[in-house]
Design a protein around this motif. Structure first.
Motif, PDB file in Angstrom:
ATOM      1  N   TYR A 164      97.485 102.977  34.502  1.00  0.00           N
ATOM      2  CA  TYR A 164      97.554 102.582  33.090  1.00  0.00           C
ATOM      3  C   TYR A 164      97.195 103.772  32.205  1.00  0.00           C
ATOM      4  O   TYR A 164      96.658 104.771  32.691  1.00  0.00           O
ATOM      5  CB  TYR A 164      96.638 101.380  32.819  1.00  0.00           C
ATOM      6  CG  TYR A 164      95.211 101.540  33.276  1.00  0.00           C
ATOM      7  CD1 TYR A 164      94.275 102.185  32.480  1.00  0.00           C
ATOM      8  CD2 TYR A 164      94.790 101.039  34.504  1.00  0.00           C
ATOM      9  CE1 TYR A 164      92.960 102.326  32.887  1.00  0.00           C
ATOM     10  CE2 TYR A 164      93.480 101.175  34.919  1.00  0.00           C
ATOM     11  CZ  TYR A 164      92.566 101.812  34.109  1.00  0.00           C
ATOM     12  OH  TYR A 164      91.269 101.951  34.517  1.00  0.00           O
ATOM     13  N   VAL A 181      89.109  98.490  37.636  1.00  0.00           N
ATOM     14  CA  VAL A 181      90.222  97.879  36.901  1.00  0.00           C
ATOM     15  C   VAL A 181      91.547  98.285  37.542  1.00  0.00           C
ATOM     16  O   VAL A 181      92.446  97.458  37.698  1.00  0.00           O
ATOM     17  CB  VAL A 181      90.163  98.258  35.408  1.00  0.00           C
ATOM     18  CG1 VAL A 181      91.440  97.865  34.681  1.00  0.00           C
ATOM     19  CG2 VAL A 181      88.952  97.597  34.745  1.00  0.00           C
ATOM     20  N   ALA A 182      91.671  99.538  37.942  1.00  0.00           N
ATOM     21  CA  ALA A 182      92.905 100.001  38.596  1.00  0.00           C
ATOM     22  C   ALA A 182      93.174  99.212  39.873  1.00  0.00           C
ATOM     23  O   ALA A 182      94.325  98.867  40.168  1.00  0.00           O
ATOM     24  CB  ALA A 182      92.823 101.491  38.902  1.00  0.00           C
ATOM     25  N   VAL A 222      96.293  97.765  29.812  1.00  0.00           N
ATOM     26  CA  VAL A 222      94.927  98.285  29.821  1.00  0.00           C
ATOM     27  C   VAL A 222      95.009  99.734  29.353  1.00  0.00           C
ATOM     28  O   VAL A 222      95.891 100.485  29.773  1.00  0.00           O
ATOM     29  CB  VAL A 222      94.309  98.218  31.233  1.00  0.00           C
ATOM     30  CG1 VAL A 222      92.928  98.868  31.248  1.00  0.00           C
ATOM     31  CG2 VAL A 222      94.239  96.782  31.726  1.00  0.00           C
ATOM     32  N   ARG A 276      92.612  96.203  40.439  1.00  0.00           N
ATOM     33  CA  ARG A 276      93.068  94.845  40.121  1.00  0.00           C
ATOM     34  C   ARG A 276      94.101  94.855  38.997  1.00  0.00           C
ATOM     35  O   ARG A 276      94.309  93.858  38.317  1.00  0.00           O
ATOM     36  CB  ARG A 276      91.866  93.982  39.729  1.00  0.00           C
ATOM     37  CG  ARG A 276      90.864  93.932  40.850  1.00  0.00           C
ATOM     38  CD  ARG A 276      90.159  92.670  41.150  1.00  0.00           C
ATOM     39  NE  ARG A 276      90.590  91.425  40.624  1.00  0.00           N
ATOM     40  CZ  ARG A 276      89.754  90.527  40.093  1.00  0.00           C
ATOM     41  NH1 ARG A 276      88.465  90.769  40.004  1.00  0.00           N
ATOM     42  NH2 ARG A 276      90.207  89.371  39.657  1.00  0.00           N
ATOM     43  N   TYR A 277      94.755  95.991  38.818  1.00  0.00           N
ATOM     44  CA  TYR A 277      95.672  96.139  37.677  1.00  0.00           C
ATOM     45  C   TYR A 277      96.790  95.102  37.668  1.00  0.00           C
ATOM     46  O   TYR A 277      97.231  94.667  36.617  1.00  0.00           O
ATOM     47  CB  TYR A 277      96.253  97.558  37.631  1.00  0.00           C
ATOM     48  CG  TYR A 277      97.042  97.776  36.366  1.00  0.00           C
ATOM     49  CD1 TYR A 277      96.407  97.829  35.143  1.00  0.00           C
ATOM     50  CD2 TYR A 277      98.426  97.880  36.399  1.00  0.00           C
ATOM     51  CE1 TYR A 277      97.116  97.994  33.964  1.00  0.00           C
ATOM     52  CE2 TYR A 277      99.145  98.049  35.239  1.00  0.00           C
ATOM     53  CZ  TYR A 277      98.481  98.101  34.025  1.00  0.00           C
ATOM     54  OH  TYR A 277      99.193  98.256  32.864  1.00  0.00           O
ATOM     55  N   GLU A 278      97.239  94.693  38.837  1.00  0.00           N
ATOM     56  CA  GLU A 278      98.328  93.709  38.908  1.00  0.00           C
ATOM     57  C   GLU A 278      97.953  92.415  38.169  1.00  0.00           C
ATOM     58  O   GLU A 278      98.809  91.797  37.534  1.00  0.00           O
ATOM     59  CB  GLU A 278      98.684  93.418  40.368  1.00  0.00           C
ATOM     60  CG  GLU A 278      99.937  92.590  40.540  1.00  0.00           C
ATOM     61  CD  GLU A 278     101.185  93.244  39.953  1.00  0.00           C
ATOM     62  OE1 GLU A 278     102.038  92.501  39.405  1.00  0.00           O
ATOM     63  OE2 GLU A 278     101.327  94.480  40.030  1.00  0.00           O
ATOM     64  N   PHE A 316      96.182  92.162  35.501  1.00  0.00           N
ATOM     65  CA  PHE A 316      96.377  92.410  34.073  1.00  0.00           C
ATOM     66  C   PHE A 316      97.864  92.419  33.737  1.00  0.00           C
ATOM     67  O   PHE A 316      98.287  91.838  32.731  1.00  0.00           O
ATOM     68  CB  PHE A 316      95.720  93.729  33.662  1.00  0.00           C
ATOM     69  CG  PHE A 316      94.228  93.706  33.752  1.00  0.00           C
ATOM     70  CD1 PHE A 316      93.467  93.199  32.709  1.00  0.00           C
ATOM     71  CD2 PHE A 316      93.580  94.176  34.880  1.00  0.00           C
ATOM     72  CE1 PHE A 316      92.082  93.158  32.790  1.00  0.00           C
ATOM     73  CE2 PHE A 316      92.199  94.138  34.973  1.00  0.00           C
ATOM     74  CZ  PHE A 316      91.445  93.628  33.937  1.00  0.00           C
ATOM     75  N   LEU A 336      95.241 106.703  37.832  1.00  0.00           N
ATOM     76  CA  LEU A 336      95.212 105.375  37.225  1.00  0.00           C
ATOM     77  C   LEU A 336      96.622 104.891  36.895  1.00  0.00           C
ATOM     78  O   LEU A 336      97.461 105.672  36.449  1.00  0.00           O
ATOM     79  CB  LEU A 336      94.350 105.396  35.962  1.00  0.00           C
ATOM     80  CG  LEU A 336      92.902 105.828  36.180  1.00  0.00           C
ATOM     81  CD1 LEU A 336      92.170 105.946  34.848  1.00  0.00           C
ATOM     82  CD2 LEU A 336      92.190 104.858  37.104  1.00  0.00           C
TER      83      LEU A 336
END
Length: 163
Positions: A88, A52-53, A66, A55-57, A59, A86
């Protein structure tokens, strides 16, 4: 599905306010994606937060905060942040109060309730923060390997925004 979301206030060892609450996130975000993890030792959980980190952009572009929630004390959760940096919030839920409030799956009956390591399963919950916080989507895992992909999470956000 749309049910009222339960607010919480938990110690945050990652970016963002400490303690972290849903109400604090609602000031700057349309959605919150809550990733309830199994425990500190779970390798699949550790992989998920890193994926997830990465691809955080995507989100952030969807105005979605997140939040990864680990049912452990802050000292253990800090080890994740030190290892993965991370982008987020990473919160500690040592009493599993948020996990319980969001019905995080627990298996093996009494034995699973007694030990998070044995019984707690991952869960992903999408909360719409735009009006009164409401759960608009969730994914309740049946095993430690059963998780939605990042694309599935992003699709859930897109669907909720269009609804």
């Amino acid at each position: 599905m749309s049910i009222e979301a339960t607010d919480f206030s938990l110690p945050n060892v990652g970016p963002g306010p400490d303690p972290l609450s849903l109400s604090a996130l609602s000031a700057d975000h349309d959605f919150a994606l809550l990733l309830f993890q199994r425990d500190h030792y779970c390798t699949n959980c550790r992989q998920q937060v890193q994926t997830v980190a990465g691809r955080y952009e995507a989100f952030a572009e969807r105005d979605t905060a997140v939040v990864s929630i680990v049912p452990e004390p802050p000292e253990k959760v800090r080890q994740w942040q030190a290892s993965y940096d991370l982008p987020y919030p990473l919160v500690a839920d040592p009493e599993a109060t948020a996990g319980d409030a969001y019905d995080q799956p627990v298996r093996f009956g009494f034995l699973g309730e007694w030990s998070d390591f044995l019984g707690r399963m991952p869960e992903a919950v999408l909360v719409d923060l735009r009006e009164s916080p409401a759960v608009v989507w969730d994914y309740r895992s049946k095993s430690t390997f059963d998780r939605p992909s990042v694309d599935d999470l992003l699709s859930a956000i897109d669907d909720a925004r269009g609804a």
